[in-house]
Write a protein that holds these residues in place. Sequence first.
Motif, short mmCIF file in Angstrom:
data_model
loop_
_atom_site.label_atom_id
_atom_site.label_comp_id
_atom_site.label_asym_id
_atom_site.label_seq_id
_atom_site.Cartn_x
_atom_site.Cartn_y
_atom_site.Cartn_z
N UNK A 286 16.75 10.38 17.27
CA UNK A 286 17.03 11.68 16.64
C UNK A 286 17.77 11.42 15.33
N UNK A 287 17.03 11.34 14.25
CA UNK A 287 17.61 11.00 12.95
C UNK A 287 18.75 11.92 12.52
N UNK A 288 18.59 13.25 12.57
CA UNK A 288 19.68 14.12 12.11
C UNK A 288 20.98 13.88 12.90
N UNK A 289 20.85 13.69 14.21
CA UNK A 289 22.04 13.49 15.03
C UNK A 289 22.74 12.19 14.69
N UNK B 70 28.43 1.92 18.18
CA UNK B 70 28.37 2.49 16.84
C UNK B 70 27.08 2.17 16.13
N UNK B 71 26.45 1.04 16.45
CA UNK B 71 25.22 0.70 15.75
C UNK B 71 24.09 1.63 16.09
N UNK B 72 24.24 2.42 17.16
CA UNK B 72 23.21 3.41 17.46
C UNK B 72 23.21 4.51 16.42
N UNK B 73 24.33 4.61 15.66
CA UNK B 73 24.42 5.67 14.68
C UNK B 73 23.38 5.52 13.59
N UNK B 74 23.04 4.27 13.30
CA UNK B 74 22.10 4.04 12.22
C UNK B 74 20.77 3.55 12.73
N UNK C 95 25.68 17.78 22.43
CA UNK C 95 24.58 17.84 21.47
C UNK C 95 23.49 16.83 21.81
N UNK C 96 23.90 15.64 22.24
CA UNK C 96 22.93 14.61 22.59
C UNK C 96 22.14 15.00 23.83
N UNK C 97 22.82 15.58 24.80
CA UNK C 97 22.15 16.03 26.02
C UNK C 97 21.08 17.07 25.67
N UNK C 98 21.43 18.00 24.81
CA UNK C 98 20.48 19.04 24.42
C UNK C 98 19.27 18.44 23.71
N UNK C 99 19.54 17.55 22.75
CA UNK C 99 18.45 16.92 22.00
C UNK C 99 17.57 16.08 22.91
#
Length: 339
Positions: free
Chosen positions: A190-193, A3-7, A165-169
């Motif tokens: 990828x900030x938006x993701x 989860x910390x990858x989210x930020x 979505x992550x694979x595409x980005x």
Amino acid sequence: MASSILVGSANVTSATSPTVPPPNVNIIHGTHSQLIAFLVLNIWPSHFAIPLLFVVIYFRKIERHATFINLGVTFIIAGISSTLLLYAGKTTGPEPAPVLCLLQASLLYGYPPMTSVAVFALVSQVFLVARATYYKEEYVEKNHLVRTWALMIAPYIACLAVVLATVIVGATNPSNVSRNRRFFYCSVKADPLTNFLTVFAALFLLGSVFIEGQLLSVMYKRYTFLKSQGFNVKHKMDYSMPLRVVALGVYSTIALSLSLLSIRAPESPVPDLMIATAPSVFFLLFVTQREIVNGLRFWRKKPSETRSVEITVAKEETSFYNYDQETRCSSSEVVERAI
């Protein structure tokens, strides 16, 4: 953990700032001992502890709702995903192969939404059953199959959508995929993701906290009713299971919130290590239940599940108990079936 990858990407304030490190530069300053701790915290619950819990539940025929099993499965998936680099021998040294790194990053980015939805599903199920019991409404699981399947499938739909979505980005910008940025695992810059994942997971976890508050309210009303009638609450109700679910939901929310430390202290490994303890907390909370402990004593025969005392009480005070079409059961038994 994941989860910390989210930020993590939120630490980068501007793509043009000269102080921003490139994607392959460490922003987490971890040690080898912390790496070992991270791997152990992911391996032992996902590879051994939670599967053992499921084995006991299956072979000792202990009733648990599908949403409970689902949450355990999400922790197993997260643990395996977090240790992919270990299997490949790429936890240290040169960067892993791009395909392997993107695979791990995609799976770990799918973990926060998957688990937050799974926690929400479990808490919702327990609350719905407890509320039905409190209001003397008949609750028959087979009458809610659509809802049950929706609660089971939703976590995996959320996970699959984020993984794709992550694979595409990542495939579009392979230079933004690396292990060194987060030290413990591969990530995608990828900030938006990552911002979207943070908001998504936070909404579901906050929703879980709200429902937990409603559940505690129902339990408190039940407690005060029993006390007012002069009943022995300890013998009348088993609060163990719903309280364990509440504790798990609160802990999961706190663990995710700790990932916000990455914004102010991006070099700290504490959020990743803290979130990596969630599967262990899940195991310890539920393996210590009486029926699970008895199930672990494999050398003993499965005890009879008759509850003559509770059945007698149910006859005396029917307003406190609920009956389904096939089996008369106490409200504590109804809640047990919820998880």
